[in-house]
Design an enzyme around this catalytic site. Structure first.
Site, PDB file in Angstrom:
ATOM      1  N   CYS A 104      -5.001  12.710  12.453  1.00 25.28           N
ATOM      2  CA  CYS A 104      -5.766  11.493  12.167  1.00 25.28           C
ATOM      3  C   CYS A 104      -5.753  10.618  13.409  1.00 25.28           C
ATOM      4  O   CYS A 104      -5.300  11.037  14.468  1.00 25.28           O
ATOM      5  CB  CYS A 104      -5.199  10.764  10.966  1.00 25.28           C
ATOM      6  SG  CYS A 104      -3.672   9.939  11.316  1.00 25.28           S
TER       7      CYS A 104
ATOM      8  N   ARG B  44      -8.515  -0.673   4.553  1.00 29.02           N
ATOM      9  CA  ARG B  44      -7.604   0.311   3.962  1.00 29.02           C
ATOM     10  C   ARG B  44      -6.273  -0.331   3.603  1.00 29.02           C
ATOM     11  O   ARG B  44      -5.552   0.182   2.753  1.00 29.02           O
ATOM     12  CB  ARG B  44      -7.324   1.458   4.946  1.00 29.02           C
ATOM     13  CG  ARG B  44      -8.461   2.449   5.097  1.00 29.02           C
ATOM     14  CD  ARG B  44      -8.038   3.583   6.018  1.00 29.02           C
ATOM     15  NE  ARG B  44      -6.681   3.985   5.691  1.00 29.02           N
ATOM     16  CZ  ARG B  44      -5.753   4.334   6.573  1.00 29.02           C
ATOM     17  NH1 ARG B  44      -6.034   4.378   7.850  1.00 29.02           N
ATOM     18  NH2 ARG B  44      -4.550   4.675   6.188  1.00 29.02           N
TER      19      ARG B  44
ATOM     20  N   LYS C 210       0.836  -1.211   0.000  1.00 29.36           N
ATOM     21  CA  LYS C 210       0.000   0.000   0.000  1.00 29.36           C
ATOM     22  C   LYS C 210       0.864   1.252   0.000  1.00 29.36           C
ATOM     23  O   LYS C 210       0.635   2.181  -0.777  1.00 29.36           O
ATOM     24  CB  LYS C 210      -0.896   0.001   1.243  1.00 29.36           C
ATOM     25  CG  LYS C 210      -1.573   1.322   1.515  1.00 29.36           C
ATOM     26  CD  LYS C 210      -2.482   1.258   2.709  1.00 29.36           C
ATOM     27  CE  LYS C 210      -1.836   1.630   4.015  1.00 29.36           C
ATOM     28  NZ  LYS C 210      -1.555   3.063   4.189  1.00 29.36           N
ATOM     29  N   ASN C 211       1.859   1.274   0.878  1.00 28.16           N
ATOM     30  CA  ASN C 211       2.639   2.505   1.028  1.00 28.16           C
ATOM     31  C   ASN C 211       3.622   2.739  -0.119  1.00 28.16           C
ATOM     32  O   ASN C 211       4.291   3.765  -0.155  1.00 28.16           O
ATOM     33  CB  ASN C 211       3.375   2.518   2.369  1.00 28.16           C
ATOM     34  CG  ASN C 211       2.406   2.735   3.522  1.00 28.16           C
ATOM     35  OD1 ASN C 211       1.234   3.083   3.303  1.00 28.16           O
ATOM     36  ND2 ASN C 211       2.870   2.520   4.738  1.00 28.16           N
TER      37      ASN C 211
ATOM     38  N   ARG D 192       0.258  14.342  13.082  1.00 20.37           N
ATOM     39  CA  ARG D 192       0.798  14.189  11.735  1.00 20.37           C
ATOM     40  C   ARG D 192       0.952  15.521  11.006  1.00 20.37           C
ATOM     41  O   ARG D 192       0.299  15.781   9.991  1.00 20.37           O
ATOM     42  CB  ARG D 192      -0.033  13.200  10.930  1.00 20.37           C
ATOM     43  CG  ARG D 192      -0.088  11.851  11.625  1.00 20.37           C
ATOM     44  CD  ARG D 192      -0.727  10.795  10.803  1.00 20.37           C
ATOM     45  NE  ARG D 192       0.212  10.174   9.889  1.00 20.37           N
ATOM     46  CZ  ARG D 192      -0.108   9.122   9.132  1.00 20.37           C
ATOM     47  NH1 ARG D 192      -1.306   8.611   9.175  1.00 20.37           N
ATOM     48  NH2 ARG D 192       0.790   8.596   8.336  1.00 20.37           N
TER      49      ARG D 192
HETATM   50  C1  UD1 Z   1       4.214   6.896   6.414  1.00 20.44           C
HETATM   51  C2  UD1 Z   1       3.260   5.811   6.051  1.00 20.44           C
HETATM   52  C3  UD1 Z   1       2.538   5.331   7.281  1.00 20.44           C
HETATM   53  C4  UD1 Z   1       3.541   4.885   8.293  1.00 20.44           C
HETATM   54  C5  UD1 Z   1       4.577   5.966   8.536  1.00 20.44           C
HETATM   55  C6  UD1 Z   1       5.726   5.503   9.406  1.00 20.44           C
HETATM   56  C7  UD1 Z   1       2.536   6.205   3.760  1.00 20.44           C
HETATM   57  C8  UD1 Z   1       1.447   6.684   2.909  1.00 20.44           C
HETATM   58  N1  UD1 Z   1       2.304   6.325   5.095  1.00 20.44           N
HETATM   59  O1  UD1 Z   1       3.469   7.969   6.944  1.00 20.44           O
HETATM   60  O2  UD1 Z   1       1.688   4.259   6.931  1.00 20.44           O
HETATM   61  O3  UD1 Z   1       2.865   4.612   9.490  1.00 20.44           O
HETATM   62  O4  UD1 Z   1       5.159   6.411   7.321  1.00 20.44           O
HETATM   63  O5  UD1 Z   1       6.393   4.457   8.774  1.00 20.44           O
HETATM   64  O6  UD1 Z   1       3.548   5.719   3.310  1.00 20.44           O
HETATM   65  N2  UD1 Z   1       6.485  14.502  10.885  1.00 20.44           N
HETATM   66  C9  UD1 Z   1       6.618  15.835  11.193  1.00 20.44           C
HETATM   67  N3  UD1 Z   1       6.503  16.736  10.180  1.00 20.44           N
HETATM   68  C10 UD1 Z   1       6.275  16.376   8.905  1.00 20.44           C
HETATM   69  C11 UD1 Z   1       6.151  15.015   8.600  1.00 20.44           C
HETATM   70  C12 UD1 Z   1       6.246  14.097   9.619  1.00 20.44           C
HETATM   71  O7  UD1 Z   1       6.813  16.203  12.332  1.00 20.44           O
HETATM   72  O8  UD1 Z   1       6.197  17.258   8.037  1.00 20.44           O
HETATM   73  C13 UD1 Z   1       6.579  13.508  11.956  1.00 20.44           C
HETATM   74  C14 UD1 Z   1       5.264  12.747  12.152  1.00 20.44           C
HETATM   75  O9  UD1 Z   1       4.384  13.434  12.986  1.00 20.44           O
HETATM   76  C15 UD1 Z   1       5.744  11.453  12.756  1.00 20.44           C
HETATM   77  C16 UD1 Z   1       7.086  11.232  12.064  1.00 20.44           C
HETATM   78  O10 UD1 Z   1       7.486  12.510  11.568  1.00 20.44           O
HETATM   79  O11 UD1 Z   1       5.950  11.623  14.126  1.00 20.44           O
HETATM   80  C17 UD1 Z   1       7.060  10.216  10.944  1.00 20.44           C
HETATM   81  O12 UD1 Z   1       6.136  10.593   9.968  1.00 20.44           O
HETATM   82  P1  UD1 Z   1       6.308  10.199   8.432  1.00 20.44           P
HETATM   83  O13 UD1 Z   1       7.500   9.350   8.229  1.00 20.44           O
HETATM   84  O14 UD1 Z   1       6.176  11.450   7.641  1.00 20.44           O
HETATM   85  O15 UD1 Z   1       5.072   9.297   8.200  1.00 20.44           O
HETATM   86  P2  UD1 Z   1       4.056   9.428   7.028  1.00 20.44           P
HETATM   87  O16 UD1 Z   1       4.775   9.703   5.746  1.00 20.44           O
HETATM   88  O17 UD1 Z   1       2.946  10.323   7.458  1.00 20.44           O
END
Ligand code: UD1
Length: 417
Positions: free
Chosen positions: A116, A397, A22-23, A121
């Site tokens: 979410c 999902r 999925k990811n 996030r």
């Molecule tokens: C992706 C995955 C999700 C998975 C997660 C961790 C997809 C579509 N989603 O989510 O399923 O659970 O990686 O492996 O691939 N953060 C910030 N600022 C930002 C972005 C992130 O502070 O701009 C923080 C988030 O709050 C979190 C951490 O960084 O604490 C990791 O987030 P991130 O790696 O971005 O996860 P996602 O891409 O949202």
């Protein structure tokens, strides 16, 4: 309301083939916007999140066609730059379309995705990176209005190796002027898959899978075909089911390198694993051992997306286990449902202490998020009596065909409407 009804106590045994990730699919579908040509993507799982991303592409004017596990996207017909708010709100990861739209049209308007089920996030790192490349982003009235007169390559130091931010920047950089370097990039395997798709289409990306990714901007992308990698979290979920039930599973169509951290923890819990490159056999113990310390971390550390499933395993572990969830701040929602099934869990912020009990008992429980929902299915498989899980749309999902797969392995699970 649809729900899963599970009669626990059956040992799982047999062979399964693992669905596409999925990811990996979601960013590749987003990336298909950039070329303005046809992308044919195979090994696509049948999931609600994938349907949502296809709906988003359709709403922008793309022509999509789904047949079996293949999706064809013709992005030449895209004629809108505003994403429908209701779709963005339904699926938070739609934010990765930003970089792709900026690369193709220099413009995109998207609702602020907001928090979410698993935490706040934020997307500050996405926005910071895109701004560094020359995007002008207004944040007002719950919308992000992004424009650029031309993205320019630069060096971007991520404050945290965010998966989504790395993807967004990678996509924006593909057709930017000059070279972009992402330092402290996320190293998840799904980024390698995205790099492979982009390079198949004529991009010049190197380094995905390491913490430094370099993207040399090209004028345009061409049509291409791409096959999605196997889903390491789905593989880990079924492996955990085998360990929990003292069963024996043979997994095909996996990349063992992607699940080494999961294998290590399942071995600590007493599993025997025979792995080679693309398949593995896992045999569960009579009773899982406790795991002294499990900490979720960015890849190659233990994935946060497997934390809830392992928590279920530890509820019947022999001894006391500790989980430290370092990625998301609100990811123990499954714990309160597991308590209803007889588990002994205490949470303190991002730390959970799980004292193993002899058995779980079936109860009516509710899925609060995708992986938490999967953890309740696992609990139902071993619980004494009947477990009913509602809000199963969360589980759909991320898991293709879960009922049929588990039934074929010997579980007693059915869908009730
Ligand atoms: C992706 C995955 C999700 C998975 C997660 C961790 C997809 C579509 N989603 O989510 O399923 O659970 O990686 O492996 O691939 N953060 C910030 N600022 C930002 C972005 C992130 O502070 O701009 C923080 C988030 O709050 C979190 C951490 O960084 O604490 C990791 O987030 P991130 O790696 O971005 O996860 P996602 O891409 O949202």
């Amino acid at each position: 309301m649809e729900r899963y009804v599970i009669n626990g106590g059956h040992r799982l045994a047999g062979e399964i083939s693992i669905q596409g990730a999925k990811n990996a699919v979601l960013p590749v579908l987003a990336a298909s916007v950039i070329s303005g040509k046809i992308s044919t993507i195979t090994n696509i799982p049948n999931l609600r999140d994938v349907d949502m991303m296809i709906k988003i592409l359709d709403s922008l004017g793309a022509k999509t066609h789904t047949e079996g596990g293949t999706v064809t996207v013709d992005s030449s017909t895209i004629d809108k730059v505003e994403l429908p708010e209701e779709l963005v709100r339904e699926m938070r990861s739609s934010i990765i379309i930003m970089g792709a739209m900026l690369a193709r049209f220099g413009e995109v308007k998207i609702a602020f995705p907001g928090g979410c089920e698993i935490g706040l996030r934020p997307i500050d790192l996405h926005l910071k990176g895109l701004r560094q490349m020359g995007a002008i982003i207004y944040e007002a009235h719950g919308f992000l209005d992004c424009k650029t007169t031309g993205l320019k390559g630069c060096e971007i130091q991520l404050d945290y190796p965010s998966v989504g931010a790395t993807e967004n920047i990678m996509l924006a950089a593909v057709t930017a002027e000059g070279t972009t370097t992402i330092i402290n990039a996320a190293r998840e395997p799904e980024l390698i898959d995205l790099q492979n798709y982009l390079n198949n289409a004529g991009a010049k990306v190197i380094g995905a899978g390491s913490s430094c990714i370099t993207i040399e901007g090209v004028k345009e992308l061409r049509r291409c075909d791409h096959t999605i990698i196997p889903d390491r979290i789905v593989a880990g979920t079924y492996m955990t089911a085998a360990v929990l039930t003292g069963g024996e599973l043979f997994l095909k169509d996996i990349i063992t390198d992607h699940i080494l951290s999961i294998i290590a923890k399942l071995k600590e819990a007493g599993a025997i694993v025979y792995a080679n490159g693309n398949s593995l056999k896992i045999i569960g113990p009579n009773r899982p051992s406790a795991i002294e310390m499990l900490q979720t971390l960015p890849y190659p550390g233990f994935p946060t997306d497997m934390q809830a499933q392992i928590m279920t395993l530890l509820t019947i572990g022999n001894g006391t286990s500790i989980i430290n969830e370092t990625i998301f701040e609100n990811r123990f929602k499954q714990a309160e449902e597991l308590l209803r099934m007889g588990a002994n869990i205490k949470t303190f912020g991002k730390v959970a202490v799980i004292k193993g009990v002899k058995e779980l008992t079936g109860a009516k429980v509710s899925a609060k998020d995708l992986r938490g929902g999967a953890s309740l299915v696992l609990a139902g498989l071993i619980a004494k009596g009947t477990t009913e899980i509602c809000n199963i749309y969360h589980i759909n999902r991320g898991y293709d065909n879960m009922i049929e797969i588990l039934t074929n392995l010997g579980a007693d699970i059915r869908l009730e409407k």
